[in-house]
Design a protein around this motif. Structure first.
Motif, PDB file in Angstrom:
ATOM      1  N   TRP A  18      67.642  18.217  54.400  1.00 36.70           N
ATOM      2  CA  TRP A  18      67.200  17.497  55.685  1.00 36.70           C
ATOM      3  C   TRP A  18      66.009  17.997  56.198  1.00 36.70           C
ATOM      4  O   TRP A  18      65.074  17.476  56.603  1.00 36.70           O
ATOM      5  N   TRP A  19      65.727  19.374  56.298  1.00 35.70           N
ATOM      6  CA  TRP A  19      64.763  19.907  56.735  1.00 35.70           C
ATOM      7  C   TRP A  19      63.402  19.779  55.961  1.00 35.70           C
ATOM      8  O   TRP A  19      62.163  19.585  56.409  1.00 35.70           O
ATOM      9  N   GLN A  20      63.493  19.384  54.513  1.00 34.25           N
ATOM     10  CA  GLN A  20      62.476  18.880  53.888  1.00 34.25           C
ATOM     11  C   GLN A  20      62.112  17.499  54.166  1.00 34.25           C
ATOM     12  O   GLN A  20      60.870  17.102  54.018  1.00 34.25           O
TER      13      GLN A  20
ATOM     14  N   PRO B 152      57.206  29.071  55.060  1.00 34.11           N
ATOM     15  CA  PRO B 152      57.913  28.500  54.233  1.00 34.11           C
ATOM     16  C   PRO B 152      59.477  28.550  53.920  1.00 34.11           C
ATOM     17  O   PRO B 152      59.795  29.775  54.318  1.00 34.11           O
ATOM     18  N   LEU B 153      60.101  27.375  54.127  1.00 42.54           N
ATOM     19  CA  LEU B 153      61.669  27.555  53.854  1.00 42.54           C
ATOM     20  C   LEU B 153      61.690  28.188  52.348  1.00 42.54           C
ATOM     21  O   LEU B 153      60.875  27.961  51.472  1.00 42.54           O
ATOM     22  N   THR B 154      62.901  28.267  52.036  1.00 39.02           N
ATOM     23  CA  THR B 154      63.408  28.816  50.776  1.00 39.02           C
ATOM     24  C   THR B 154      62.934  27.879  49.654  1.00 39.02           C
ATOM     25  O   THR B 154      62.248  28.474  48.632  1.00 39.02           O
ATOM     26  N   HIS B 155      63.206  26.756  49.622  1.00 37.38           N
ATOM     27  CA  HIS B 155      62.808  25.707  48.467  1.00 37.38           C
ATOM     28  C   HIS B 155      61.297  25.756  48.490  1.00 37.38           C
ATOM     29  O   HIS B 155      60.504  25.523  47.386  1.00 37.38           O
ATOM     30  N   GLY B 156      60.627  25.698  49.484  1.00 36.49           N
ATOM     31  CA  GLY B 156      59.192  25.701  49.514  1.00 36.49           C
ATOM     32  C   GLY B 156      58.563  26.834  48.941  1.00 36.49           C
ATOM     33  O   GLY B 156      57.546  26.860  48.252  1.00 36.49           O
ATOM     34  N   ALA B 157      59.256  27.966  49.349  1.00 32.77           N
ATOM     35  CA  ALA B 157      58.751  29.153  48.670  1.00 32.77           C
ATOM     36  C   ALA B 157      58.972  29.338  47.228  1.00 32.77           C
ATOM     37  O   ALA B 157      58.261  29.609  46.376  1.00 32.77           O
ATOM     38  N   MET B 158      60.214  28.758  46.909  1.00 35.94           N
ATOM     39  CA  MET B 158      60.362  28.677  45.304  1.00 35.94           C
ATOM     40  C   MET B 158      59.188  28.159  44.372  1.00 35.94           C
ATOM     41  O   MET B 158      58.812  28.078  43.649  1.00 35.94           O
TER      42      MET B 158
ATOM     43  N   ALA C 114      62.737  18.857  43.711  1.00 38.29           N
ATOM     44  CA  ALA C 114      62.082  17.678  43.423  1.00 38.29           C
ATOM     45  C   ALA C 114      61.341  17.042  44.801  1.00 38.29           C
ATOM     46  O   ALA C 114      60.170  16.722  44.552  1.00 38.29           O
ATOM     47  N   VAL C 115      61.871  17.165  45.995  1.00 37.03           N
ATOM     48  CA  VAL C 115      61.237  16.740  47.280  1.00 37.03           C
ATOM     49  C   VAL C 115      60.279  17.566  47.522  1.00 37.03           C
ATOM     50  O   VAL C 115      58.943  17.214  47.721  1.00 37.03           O
ATOM     51  N   VAL C 116      60.259  18.939  47.372  1.00 38.19           N
ATOM     52  CA  VAL C 116      59.179  19.832  47.559  1.00 38.19           C
ATOM     53  C   VAL C 116      58.022  19.604  46.751  1.00 38.19           C
ATOM     54  O   VAL C 116      56.856  19.567  47.160  1.00 38.19           O
TER      55      VAL C 116
END
Length: 193
Positions: free
Chosen positions: A106-108, A117-123, A176-178
């Protein structure tokens, strides 16, 4: 999540379930339901026949799917649900995901900027910083009798070598979204749905 009243006609209860309908990874519909009336939504949603957006595309790896619906439950002890729809087709893949995984997605998908950056953005940034690029994600295994029904892989190209990383389905979808890459569902998985 914001607090809302249930969208079901004449219902005054507080909504605990939030439904986000999507097209091309953008939220286009929002609905809110109390615990009782979300069942009415679910029955009509799963009974309806739809065709996914975008051109259909198959490869040796699988068929492209994209996010169609996220049902986010405010109660952390209840599952949230994710529906993926075949691009240009009618097949759908539905799965339960955890509260925190749904929140990450949802945040993405929400159109606001995060100061850090949130976790997945950092990944995604780590993959890039190490000289790689996420090419696509694939949902490659389905175990209908197990609590964790699906397995997924990240396909990361690094210096002309394809690296494959095992992840949870929810993490694959968020990445995939990020990284703005396709989500494939393996032919073997589609044969079991």
């Amino acid at each position: 999540m914001d607090s809302h009243r249930c969208d079901f006609p004449a219902c005054e209860q507080v909504a605990v379930d939030h439904v986000y309908g999507m097209r091309t990874r953008h939220i286009v519909e929002r609905s809110n339901y109390c615990a009782e009336h979300v069942q009415h939504f679910a029955a009509s949603y799963y009974a309806a026949s739809r065709v996914g957006t975008g051109p259909s595309r198959e490869s040796d790896d699988g068929v492209i799917f994209d996010i169609e619906m996220l049902l986010y439950d405010d109660r952390t002890d209840k599952p949230c649900y994710l529906s993926l729809r075949e691009a240009g087709g009618s097949r759908r893949l539905d799965c339960a995901i955890g509260f925190f995984e749904a929140a990450a997605l949802w945040w993405q998908l929400e159109p606001f900027q995060h100061p850090r950056p949130l976790t997945h953005g950092a990944m995604g940034s780590i993959i890039d910083a190490l000289g790689g690029s996420l090419e696509f994600v694939i949902i490659d295994k389905y175990f209908p009798s197990q609590a964790i029904s699906f397995e997924a892989k990240l396909y990361i190209r690094q210096m002309n070598v394809m690296r494959i990383v095992d992840v949870r389905l929810s993490d694959a979808v968020v990445l995939a979204v990020v990284c703005k890459v396709p989500i494939f569902v393996a032919h073997a998985v589609l044969g079991l749905l």
